[in-house]
Enzyme design. Structure first.
Site, PDB file in Angstrom:
ATOM      1  N   ASP A  74       0.847  -1.187   0.000  1.00  0.00           N
ATOM      2  CA  ASP A  74       0.000   0.000   0.000  1.00  0.00           C
ATOM      3  C   ASP A  74       0.885   1.241   0.000  1.00  0.00           C
ATOM      4  OD1 ASP A  74       0.862   0.235   2.719  1.00  0.00           O
ATOM      5  OD2 ASP A  74      -0.803  -1.043   3.330  1.00  0.00           O
ATOM      6  N   ASP A  76       1.023   5.278   1.482  1.00  0.00           N
ATOM      7  CA  ASP A  76       0.491   6.306   2.375  1.00  0.00           C
ATOM      8  C   ASP A  76       0.995   7.671   1.934  1.00  0.00           C
ATOM      9  OD1 ASP A  76      -0.625   4.247   3.824  1.00  0.00           O
ATOM     10  OD2 ASP A  76       1.022   4.155   5.264  1.00  0.00           O
ATOM     11  N   ASP A 148       8.663   6.204  13.678  1.00  0.00           N
ATOM     12  CA  ASP A 148       9.296   5.246  14.576  1.00  0.00           C
ATOM     13  C   ASP A 148      10.742   4.911  14.231  1.00  0.00           C
ATOM     14  OD1 ASP A 148       8.553   3.941  12.264  1.00  0.00           O
ATOM     15  OD2 ASP A 148       7.209   2.498  13.240  1.00  0.00           O
TER      16      ASP A 148
END
Length: 450
Positions: A74, A76, A148
């Site tokens: 996917d 983003d 992160d």
């Protein structure tokens, strides 16, 4: 001397994560990612937002995967537009999320997840430091700090084909290193799931977890108990269905993170037959994922938890409970224990129980029962489960092979297979029951009828 060197290294790492640091701008001639490699939907979203004066970039895992030659699942997008501004620009879109609002933009069959740049500090945390609400917006540099890992803090502009890299993520990928942005302990407190994600990404991408990021994991694993069960279930599912489940579970055991994640996993992996069954399941799942074949979450969890169902079922029967009732009680007991840590959805739980419920039916090879079983809509999944059990030594391989032949045979051949089973049963030696010697009844004294 050593202390001075450590201070210099530490200060360098802190400086490199500063929001004011100038990012590296890497042209396509160096990174090699062309706009045609990015999904059409993500490129269109970026073009629309930039056309209205906003910043917009394809971000995170998609760019990381393209850099190492993997096909992203996917794409983003990150932007400085607020969720409400994004929603107003795209007719087929909706705002979701409470902890952090994002916008899902629908483009044909593709769903693009659009998030707004986050501020450098979260809006609300609990007493452990875990982020509860994160709807404070900031700049791209601040957003990069909130990511992160360095390999996930990469922003790609599909218009100029430039990568913007704030934290040397491209270099870390080249050096096969997974590094946390900021101080690892603080970042794990913000979101304990990052510890699981570190293991998953390291296994998936073939990276080595940076020693500074790895050191606190074992001590801080207890923080996973504060994570909502639904979120833990989602992350566990990603880990087990990553195509690298075998490596992930092995890494989890090394880091001490499997405790509490799958409460029954410790028990299962300590038993010879059960451990073989679990590893065969994980290897089979990895093979299917890599071959781009469908994988069922229900099948996976049913297999991982089956050894404990078998153990409890046997224990209950030994205690004198009826076989049928004790089997379903064992299923409920195992799922109840698991639900304390993982919010297994009702649909997945239903699939698990259905697969479990089919297993005793494979033992019945007489009368019309086999014909009814092969007509069951989940017969194939049930047989795959039985085949794994046979490979692990849990049931005779002959049983799995017989059902495979029966399912693919014609009517006459099926009748022959059933007769062969009956013949074998008749030939099987049976233990003779010893007759109990009954004492002769005492002669009753007949009294005269008055």
């Amino acid at each position: 001397m050593i202390r001075k060197l450590l201070r210099r290294v530490f200060s360098y790492r802190v400086a490199s994560f500063s929001a004011s640091a100038e990012p590296a701008r890497i042209p396509v001639s160096q990174h090699g990612i062309h706009r045609e490699q990015v999904s059409h939907g993500a490129a269109k979203v970026c073009a629309t937002l930039q056309g209205r004066g906003f910043q917009a970039y394809v971000v995170g895992g998609a760019i990381r995967d393209l850099l190492i030659g993997h096909l992203p699942k996917d794409h983003d997008v990150a932007t400085d537009a607020t969720p409400e501004e994004v929603r107003a620009l795209f007719r087929r879109s909706r705002i979701i999320g409470r902890r952090f609002k994002i916008v899902h933009v629908i483009n044909g069959l593709e769903t693009i997840e659009v998030s707004t740049f986050r501020a450098s500090q979260a809006a609300e945390t609990d007493k452990h430091g875990r982020v509860l609400a994160d709807n404070s917006y900031g700049s791209q540099a601040e957003d990069a700090i909130r990511r992160d890992f360095t390999v996930n803090a990469l922003y790609y502009d599909p218009i100029t084909e430039t990568i913007i890299d704030y934290h040397h993520g491209v270099a870390d990928l080249q050096q096969k290193t997974l590094r946390v942005i900021g101080e690892p302990r603080a970042r794990y407190r913000e979101d304990p799931v990052r510890m699981l994600r570190a293991v998953r990404l390291a296994a998936k991408l073939g990276l080595i977890i940076d020693p500074a990021a790895r050191a606190p994991i074992r001590d801080m694993a207890i923080l996973l108990e504060n994570v909502p069960t639904a979120r833990l279930f989602d992350e566990t599912l990603k880990l087990l269905m990553s195509g690298n489940a075998v490596r992930c579970i092995g890494q989890l055991r090394e880091e001490g993170l499997h405790h509490g994640l799958l409460p029954l996993l410790d028990i299962v992996l300590d038993q010879t037959v059960s451990e073989r069954f679990v590893w065969l399941t994980l290897e089979s799942t990895d093979t299917r994922v890599r071959a781009d074949k469908p994988v069922s979450a229900g099948f996976l969890f049913a297999a991982l938890l089956w050894p404990e169902v078998s153990r409890i079922w046997e224990r209950r029967q030994t205690a004198g409970e009826p076989p049928y009732q004790s089997f379903f009680d064992a299923m409920d007991e195992v799922l109840a224990v698991q639900a304390q840590r993982l919010a297994i959805t009702r649909r997945v739980a239903g699939d698990i129980k259905e697969l479990w419920g089919l297993q005793p039916r494979f033992e019945k090879r007489a009368g019309r029962a086999p014909f009814r079983l092969i007509e069951h809509p989940r017969f194939r999944a049930g047989w795959d489960f039985l085949h794994l059990r046979a490979q692990a030594g849990g049931v005779p391989e002959e049983l799995s092979a017989w059902w495979h032949r029966f399912a693919h045979a014609g009517h006459n051949q099926r009748e022959e297979l059933l007769r062969a089973v009956q013949t074998n049963n008749d030939k099987a030696p049976t233990r003779k029951r010893r007759r109990s010697r009954r004492k002769p009844a005492e002669t009753a004294t007949l009294k005269p009828v008055p």
